[in-house]
Design a protein around this motif. Structure first.
Motif, mmCIF file in Angstrom:
data_model
loop_
_atom_site.group_PDB
_atom_site.id
_atom_site.type_symbol
_atom_site.label_atom_id
_atom_site.label_comp_id
_atom_site.label_asym_id
_atom_site.label_seq_id
_atom_site.Cartn_x
_atom_site.Cartn_y
_atom_site.Cartn_z
ATOM 1 N N THR A 127 0.848 -1.188 0.000
ATOM 2 C CA THR A 127 0.000 0.000 0.000
ATOM 3 C C THR A 127 0.885 1.240 0.000
ATOM 4 N N VAL A 128 0.473 2.262 -0.717
ATOM 5 C CA VAL A 128 1.201 3.531 -0.722
ATOM 6 C C VAL A 128 0.273 4.641 -0.239
ATOM 7 N N ALA A 129 0.738 5.388 0.754
ATOM 8 C CA ALA A 129 0.002 6.547 1.244
ATOM 9 C C ALA A 129 0.249 7.706 0.290
ATOM 10 N N ALA A 130 -0.815 8.264 -0.249
ATOM 11 C CA ALA A 130 -0.663 9.277 -1.294
ATOM 12 C C ALA A 130 -1.264 10.609 -0.872
ATOM 13 N N ALA B 204 1.597 6.007 -6.866
ATOM 14 C CA ALA B 204 0.792 4.983 -6.206
ATOM 15 C C ALA B 204 -0.114 4.272 -7.202
ATOM 16 N N ALA B 205 -0.728 5.024 -8.101
ATOM 17 C CA ALA B 205 -1.622 4.433 -9.095
ATOM 18 C C ALA B 205 -0.879 3.494 -10.032
ATOM 19 N N GLU B 206 0.384 3.807 -10.299
ATOM 20 C CA GLU B 206 1.133 3.049 -11.290
ATOM 21 C C GLU B 206 1.876 1.839 -10.720
ATOM 22 N N ALA C 200 1.459 0.631 -6.938
ATOM 23 C CA ALA C 200 0.977 0.039 -5.686
ATOM 24 C C ALA C 200 -0.176 -0.935 -5.920
ATOM 25 N N ASP C 201 -0.405 -1.783 -4.924
ATOM 26 C CA ASP C 201 -1.582 -2.647 -4.921
ATOM 27 C C ASP C 201 -2.781 -1.938 -4.307
ATOM 28 N N GLU C 202 -2.486 -0.913 -3.538
ATOM 29 C CA GLU C 202 -3.536 -0.159 -2.857
ATOM 30 C C GLU C 202 -3.019 1.241 -2.563
ATOM 31 N N VAL C 203 -3.913 2.207 -2.604
ATOM 32 C CA VAL C 203 -3.611 3.589 -2.241
ATOM 33 C C VAL C 203 -4.379 3.896 -0.968
ATOM 34 N N VAL C 204 -3.731 4.536 0.010
ATOM 35 C CA VAL C 204 -4.437 4.890 1.228
ATOM 36 C C VAL C 204 -4.342 6.391 1.465
ATOM 37 N N LEU C 205 -5.466 6.968 1.888
ATOM 38 C CA LEU C 205 -5.571 8.389 2.218
ATOM 39 C C LEU C 205 -5.921 8.515 3.690
ATOM 40 N N ASN C 206 -5.454 9.565 4.315
ATOM 41 C CA ASN C 206 -5.710 9.785 5.737
ATOM 42 C C ASN C 206 -6.273 11.185 5.945
ATOM 43 N N LEU C 207 -7.326 11.278 6.764
ATOM 44 C CA LEU C 207 -7.914 12.576 7.113
ATOM 45 C C LEU C 207 -8.299 13.382 5.882
ATOM 46 N N VAL C 208 -9.200 12.838 5.100
ATOM 47 C CA VAL C 208 -9.667 13.534 3.904
ATOM 48 C C VAL C 208 -11.189 13.519 3.874
ATOM 49 N N SER C 209 -11.748 14.381 3.062
ATOM 50 C CA SER C 209 -13.193 14.441 2.883
ATOM 51 C C SER C 209 -13.635 13.481 1.794
ATOM 52 N N PRO C 210 -14.928 13.145 1.738
ATOM 53 C CA PRO C 210 -15.415 12.307 0.626
ATOM 54 C C PRO C 210 -15.144 12.935 -0.735
ATOM 55 N N GLU C 211 -15.214 14.258 -0.805
ATOM 56 C CA GLU C 211 -14.950 14.937 -2.067
ATOM 57 C C GLU C 211 -13.505 14.716 -2.516
ATOM 58 N N HIS C 212 -12.594 14.722 -1.557
ATOM 59 C CA HIS C 212 -11.192 14.470 -1.890
ATOM 60 C C HIS C 212 -11.013 13.022 -2.347
ATOM 61 N N VAL C 213 -11.704 12.099 -1.702
ATOM 62 C CA VAL C 213 -11.643 10.695 -2.107
ATOM 63 C C VAL C 213 -12.094 10.547 -3.557
ATOM 64 N N ASP D 147 -7.600 6.081 -11.191
ATOM 65 C CA ASP D 147 -8.105 5.289 -12.314
ATOM 66 C C ASP D 147 -7.474 5.748 -13.634
ATOM 67 N N ALA D 148 -7.341 7.055 -13.812
ATOM 68 C CA ALA D 148 -6.768 7.587 -15.051
ATOM 69 C C ALA D 148 -5.288 7.229 -15.175
ATOM 70 N N HIS D 149 -4.539 7.382 -14.098
ATOM 71 C CA HIS D 149 -3.112 7.070 -14.150
ATOM 72 C C HIS D 149 -2.880 5.573 -14.397
ATOM 73 N N ALA D 150 -3.678 4.745 -13.732
ATOM 74 C CA ALA D 150 -3.529 3.298 -13.926
ATOM 75 C C ALA D 150 -3.843 2.914 -15.369
ATOM 76 N N ALA D 151 -4.898 3.500 -15.911
ATOM 77 C CA ALA D 151 -5.255 3.206 -17.301
ATOM 78 C C ALA D 151 -4.141 3.640 -18.243
ATOM 79 N N GLY D 152 -3.470 4.718 -17.896
ATOM 80 C CA GLY D 152 -2.396 5.237 -18.745
ATOM 81 C C GLY D 152 -1.216 4.304 -18.870
#
Length: 321
Positions: free
Chosen positions: A157-160, A169-171, A173-186, A194-199
């Motif tokens: 997992t990579v904290a981004a 992280a998108a390119e 990691a197996d998982e991305v983790v966020l800490n102390l964020v709003s749903p809008e940020h998520v 998703d865009a970076h992984a697709a790239g």
């Protein structure tokens, strides 16, 4: 409970050993994951060993650990040790941490965190899979090490925070983790991941988020959450996010060096609620659902314990959701 895990908190007003009690309550109530990081108390691998010896089923996720402080070899040795001395580790996380911790505490360079992360993940994955190190990058170098007890396929997992780390992280990691964020940020990060992984032609990694949770909080619980939140007002990434949520004056005060105690006293309940789940059981569950709806595959809850030792009531109530 696969979509909701429990995160070890580091409340400054509680006994350090309470984290073991939280792990026991989490397992007793059927949660599948327990995240164990480190701050200013226990070494993460020692703590994971202690928790692993006292629990039986809950998945142990270690980290995120700062890549400028922990080398890929030291991380691999740590997870292998926990697996051998206690029980199997379910995953390991890496993060960039902050200048205050990396440079201030450990006298290590904090700069170039994203490019350092890309190299660290590659080396760590190779070591965990059983390879012998032979890598000389711009930031990470290791030659000749092979893990005696490999852990092939262990999720990383990579904290981004910030666009550069999110891309890495998108390119890789197996998982991305966020800490102390709003749903809008998520939602914004989910779209970017998703865009970076697709790239680069890969399946997007899972997205996890950690949120503080306060069930029917009283003054002591809100004060506890505020004291910990004050720590995150000034670090890069966190400060910008809190400013975007409308709390730029608090960020400016933190970055000007105002004492944490004074900052905590000025943090309103609305700030805590903007990045967490606060209120009745139905309020908490609805808020967790908001994070899932925004694109989080996993929500890690950080139990407040000032008025609920070991988070026993909170975890029992959520188990009956």
């Amino acid at each position: 409970m696969s979509d909701i895990g429990v995160v070890a908190p580091y409340w400054l007003d509680r006994p350090d050993t309470e984290v073991v009690g939280i792990a026991l309550e989490a397992e007793r109530n059927g949660f599948g994951t327990m995240w164990l990081g480190e701050m200013a108390t226990y070494d993460a691998f020692s703590l994971a060993t202690a928790v692993g010896l006292r629990t039986e089923r809950i998945g142990l996720r270690i980290g995120p650990l700062p890549i400028s402080v922990r080398t890929p070899v030291s991380v691999a040795l740590g997870v292998s040790s926990v697996t051998d001395l206690a029980r199997p580790v379910a995953g390991v996380g890496l993060g960039g941490s902050s200048p205050f911790i990396v440079s201030g505490w450990h006298d290590r360079p904090w700069q170039h965190a994203a490019s350092r992360m890309r190299e660290a993940v590659g080396v760590l994955r190779s070591v965990l899979d059983g390879g012998r190190t032979d890598f000389a990058g711009d930031h990470v170098r290791s030659k000749g090490f092979r893990l005696r007890r490999p852990l092939p396929g262990l999720p990383i997992t990579v904290a981004a925070f910030g666009p550069a780390m999110t891309r890495v992280a998108a390119e890789v990691a197996d998982e991305v983790v966020l800490n102390l964020v709003s749903p809008e940020h998520v939602a914004s990060v989910r779209k970017a991941v998703d865009a970076h992984a697709a790239g680069v032609g890969r399946t997007p990694p899972r997205l996890a988020v950690w949120i503080p949770v306060a069930l029917d909080p009283g003054p002591a619980t809100l004060a506890q959450a505020a004291a910990q939140t004050a720590v995150y007002l000034s670090p890069p990434g966190y400060g910008e996010m809190f400013s975007a949520l409308g709390y730029s004056s608090l960020v400016e005060r933190a970055r000007a060096g105002e004492p944490r105690k004074d900052l905590a006293a000025a943090i309103p309940a609305s700030l805590i609620a903007s990045v967490g789940a606060v209120g009745s059981k139905s309020d908490v569950l609805a808020r967790i659902a908001e994070f899932h709806a925004a694109g989080a595959d996993h929500v890690g809850i950080v139990p407040t314990t000032a008025e609920d030792p070991s988070g026993a009531r909170l975890l029992a109530e959520l188990a009956r959701r």
